[in-house]
Design a protein around this motif. Sequence first.
Motif, PDB file in Angstrom:
ATOM      1  N   LEU A   1      50.753  40.234  43.669  1.00 58.27           N
ATOM      2  CA  LEU A   1      50.269  38.918  44.101  1.00 58.27           C
ATOM      3  C   LEU A   1      51.231  37.798  43.735  1.00 58.27           C
ATOM      4  O   LEU A   1      51.930  37.854  42.731  1.00 58.27           O
ATOM      5  CB  LEU A   1      48.905  38.644  43.463  1.00 58.27           C
ATOM      6  N   SER A   2      51.221  36.776  44.570  1.00 55.39           N
ATOM      7  CA  SER A   2      51.971  35.565  44.238  1.00 55.39           C
ATOM      8  C   SER A   2      51.240  34.854  43.110  1.00 55.39           C
ATOM      9  O   SER A   2      50.074  35.124  42.832  1.00 55.39           O
ATOM     10  CB  SER A   2      52.063  34.660  45.458  1.00 55.39           C
ATOM     11  N   VAL A   3      51.924  33.932  42.467  1.00 53.74           N
ATOM     12  CA  VAL A   3      51.305  33.210  41.354  1.00 53.74           C
ATOM     13  C   VAL A   3      50.069  32.466  41.838  1.00 53.74           C
ATOM     14  O   VAL A   3      49.035  32.437  41.173  1.00 53.74           O
ATOM     15  CB  VAL A   3      52.309  32.226  40.722  1.00 53.74           C
ATOM     16  N   MET A   4      50.179  31.896  43.026  1.00 52.09           N
ATOM     17  CA  MET A   4      49.035  31.158  43.556  1.00 52.09           C
ATOM     18  C   MET A   4      47.854  32.079  43.808  1.00 52.09           C
ATOM     19  O   MET A   4      46.716  31.744  43.468  1.00 52.09           O
ATOM     20  CB  MET A   4      49.418  30.432  44.848  1.00 52.09           C
ATOM     21  N   GLU A   5      48.122  33.235  44.378  1.00 52.40           N
ATOM     22  CA  GLU A   5      47.054  34.212  44.607  1.00 52.40           C
ATOM     23  C   GLU A   5      46.413  34.613  43.285  1.00 52.40           C
ATOM     24  O   GLU A   5      45.188  34.693  43.163  1.00 52.40           O
ATOM     25  CB  GLU A   5      47.614  35.454  45.304  1.00 52.40           C
ATOM     26  N   LYS A   6      47.272  34.856  42.295  1.00 54.61           N
ATOM     27  CA  LYS A   6      46.760  35.204  40.971  1.00 54.61           C
ATOM     28  C   LYS A   6      45.849  34.108  40.457  1.00 54.61           C
ATOM     29  O   LYS A   6      44.757  34.366  39.932  1.00 54.61           O
ATOM     30  CB  LYS A   6      47.915  35.391  39.988  1.00 54.61           C
ATOM     31  N   ASP A   7      46.316  32.889  40.603  1.00 57.30           N
ATOM     32  CA  ASP A   7      45.566  31.744  40.088  1.00 57.30           C
ATOM     33  C   ASP A   7      44.173  31.676  40.709  1.00 57.30           C
ATOM     34  O   ASP A   7      43.177  31.479  40.020  1.00 57.30           O
ATOM     35  CB  ASP A   7      46.345  30.457  40.366  1.00 57.30           C
ATOM     36  N   ILE A   8      44.134  31.881  42.015  1.00 60.13           N
ATOM     37  CA  ILE A   8      42.844  31.857  42.707  1.00 60.13           C
ATOM     38  C   ILE A   8      41.943  32.967  42.193  1.00 60.13           C
ATOM     39  O   ILE A   8      40.769  32.748  41.865  1.00 60.13           O
ATOM     40  CB  ILE A   8      43.063  31.994  44.234  1.00 60.13           C
ATOM     41  N   GLN A   9      42.515  34.168  42.094  1.00 59.84           N
ATOM     42  CA  GLN A   9      41.726  35.312  41.638  1.00 59.84           C
ATOM     43  C   GLN A   9      41.205  35.098  40.218  1.00 59.84           C
ATOM     44  O   GLN A   9      40.054  35.403  39.909  1.00 59.84           O
ATOM     45  CB  GLN A   9      42.573  36.591  41.703  1.00 59.84           C
ATOM     46  N   VAL A  10      42.077  34.584  39.361  1.00 62.15           N
ATOM     47  CA  VAL A  10      41.680  34.359  37.967  1.00 62.15           C
ATOM     48  C   VAL A  10      40.493  33.414  37.899  1.00 62.15           C
ATOM     49  O   VAL A  10      39.500  33.676  37.209  1.00 62.15           O
ATOM     50  CB  VAL A  10      42.871  33.800  37.152  1.00 62.15           C
ATOM     51  N   HIS A  11      40.586  32.339  38.654  1.00 62.36           N
ATOM     52  CA  HIS A  11      39.486  31.377  38.648  1.00 62.36           C
ATOM     53  C   HIS A  11      38.197  32.001  39.186  1.00 62.36           C
ATOM     54  O   HIS A  11      37.101  31.747  38.673  1.00 62.36           O
ATOM     55  CB  HIS A  11      39.844  30.139  39.482  1.00 62.36           C
ATOM     56  N   LEU A  12      38.348  32.815  40.213  1.00 58.25           N
ATOM     57  CA  LEU A  12      37.163  33.443  40.796  1.00 58.25           C
ATOM     58  C   LEU A  12      36.477  34.371  39.815  1.00 58.25           C
ATOM     59  O   LEU A  12      35.251  34.379  39.690  1.00 58.25           O
ATOM     60  CB  LEU A  12      37.550  34.225  42.060  1.00 58.25           C
ATOM     61  N   ILE A  13      37.274  35.143  39.095  1.00 63.01           N
ATOM     62  CA  ILE A  13      36.685  36.083  38.135  1.00 63.01           C
ATOM     63  C   ILE A  13      36.006  35.319  37.011  1.00 63.01           C
ATOM     64  O   ILE A  13      34.916  35.686  36.558  1.00 63.01           O
ATOM     65  CB  ILE A  13      37.767  37.036  37.582  1.00 63.01           C
ATOM     66  N   ILE A  14      36.635  34.243  36.585  1.00 63.80           N
ATOM     67  CA  ILE A  14      36.032  33.424  35.530  1.00 63.80           C
ATOM     68  C   ILE A  14      34.706  32.849  36.017  1.00 63.80           C
ATOM     69  O   ILE A  14      33.709  32.850  35.291  1.00 63.80           O
ATOM     70  CB  ILE A  14      36.998  32.308  35.090  1.00 63.80           C
ATOM     71  N   ALA A  15      34.710  32.378  37.272  1.00 61.63           N
ATOM     72  CA  ALA A  15      33.473  31.841  37.841  1.00 61.63           C
ATOM     73  C   ALA A  15      32.392  32.914  37.843  1.00 61.63           C
ATOM     74  O   ALA A  15      31.238  32.667  37.477  1.00 61.63           O
ATOM     75  CB  ALA A  15      33.726  31.331  39.249  1.00 61.63           C
ATOM     76  N   ARG A  16      32.784  34.108  38.247  1.00 57.78           N
ATOM     77  CA  ARG A  16      31.814  35.194  38.321  1.00 57.78           C
ATOM     78  C   ARG A  16      31.289  35.530  36.928  1.00 57.78           C
ATOM     79  O   ARG A  16      30.118  35.849  36.750  1.00 57.78           O
ATOM     80  CB  ARG A  16      32.472  36.421  38.964  1.00 57.78           C
ATOM     81  N   ALA A  17      32.170  35.426  35.936  1.00 55.92           N
ATOM     82  CA  ALA A  17      31.791  35.794  34.565  1.00 55.92           C
ATOM     83  C   ALA A  17      30.724  34.858  33.997  1.00 55.92           C
ATOM     84  O   ALA A  17      29.995  35.229  33.078  1.00 55.92           O
ATOM     85  CB  ALA A  17      33.018  35.800  33.673  1.00 55.92           C
ATOM     86  N   THR A  18      30.635  33.649  34.538  1.00 58.58           N
ATOM     87  CA  THR A  18      29.612  32.728  34.032  1.00 58.58           C
ATOM     88  C   THR A  18      28.221  33.176  34.448  1.00 58.58           C
ATOM     89  O   THR A  18      27.225  32.768  33.851  1.00 58.58           O
ATOM     90  CB  THR A  18      29.795  31.303  34.584  1.00 58.58           C
TER      91      THR A  18
END
Lengths: 237, 237
Positions: free
Chosen positions: A143-160
């Motif tokens: 993944l590109s850094v931007m793709e990673k960034d999006i995914q990371v945020h999504l997983i964090i959101a899901r973790a809440t």
Amino acid sequence: MSVSAVFARPITRLRLHEEIVTIIQKQIMNGTILPGTKLPPEREMAQTFNVNRTTLREALHKLETLELIEIRHGDGIYARNYMESSNLELVRALVYLEETKEPLIAVLEIRRILIPEMAFLAAKRRTKEHVDALRQIVRSGELSVMEKDIQVHLIIARATGNLLYNILINFFHQIYRDLGHMYFNDPQNAERSEAFHRDICVAIQKQNAESARKIMADVLQYAETIIREYLAKRQGA
Amino acid sequence: MSVSAVFARPITRLRLHEEIVTIIQKQIMNGTILPGTKLPPEREMAQTFNVNRTTLREALHKLETLELIEIRHGDGIYARNYMESSNLELVRALVYLEETKEPLIAVLEIRRILIPEMAFLAAKRRTKEHVDALRQIVRSGELSVMEKDIQVHLIIARATGNLLYNILINFFHQIYRDLGHMYFNDPQNAERSEAFHRDICVAIQKQNAESARKIMADVLQYAETIIREYLAKRQGA
DNA sequence: ATCATATATTGGTTGGATCAATGAACCAAT
DNA sequence: ATTGGTTCATTGATCCAACCAATATATGAT
């Protein structure tokens, strides 16, 4: 993946009723059509736009969903006050119009408040699965850094475990999808983000909520500074 | 205004296509229809629901706006993952279904984070007009406490100068419109709210941002406790 | 003046026809 | 065997014309 592929998005011509939506939407949002105004009957508007009544009606339904008009059977169609809407798509539309930078600033402001708390909650509530998913993303070479960034945020959101965070994160991503390249194309920013990904991943894994919040707040402040500089430049140009 | 008038809302029979929206929406959101699933062609679905194709199409467009389906010209219609939506109306729908109390808890959680900051910003940025408007509302003998509460929040949102606060406040109000009576019907809670109105008004007038934030955070915590108790009781019943 | 009723206006729904985009199958050139 | 072009069936997009249903307004009786 070629570099240009990052920018590539499928072209889909706007459907006829979507063009009409845009026209009326602008008129309502810029005050050409005042709230409470009764719009012409469907049959008349269809003629004006030179489209079939069915097509016009599809446009009207979209505008109704946006909470920009109210359709009353047997009565007529009335413009609403867009300040009374609860539809995020309006904000997106305003950002896209790019007539002012205010809407984007507004989004940044909310984001700055919300996202650190999201990280805080995620660190508290995350399961092992979330940590694994985060690690996989951070390590990924695909993944590109931007793709990673999006995914990371999504997983964090899901973790809440809070659906609303998910929806708001999706909203933010849609807004940033275009602006993002400006940020991530600078190697310095990309590097900053990758460091962020590693740090937040550790904090969440350790369930160190305060740390996660701080890490998130810091990177947001950094990014926001860059974006505001960019906006200031663009405005000057 | 009579008490019952507070509860009264005009009954409008759901339009045919809206009923269809509800049916398909539920199926997508409860997993009966999995993301990526290709739905039957419009002509076929119209037959299934025994409605005209035009009517079905109006339903499909609504679902598309909700980001629950993707319509591809010449290809077909595909179910999307509602977790990838950015449409707040989905949350509202989930709260309404009342199958679980989770969605409402999620809304409360976000509200608790966002609204105190809103008060903070409002105190900093408010103009004289905002203060006057607030005072007028607080003093008003016409409005019910709940109406006052809604108005106060709206003015505070407006005072931030951030459109997104406006939209989110509108969203919260839609959610609380029904639940609100449960809260405000208790004289003790109503009294608590009126005190809150006076206090927040003063804090904002004095541009005491920290105080405004604190006042807001306190009343939210109080209200949330009451609501959670109510939800716990209702669940037990 | 007030209320019931008739009428016109306007949105909602239907049936059917045609246009336009897409994908799959097929064919041709390399 | 792969690539690129062509054809055709499928499916969504738009149009047209008619009728149903809710609302507002005008009309008339009381």
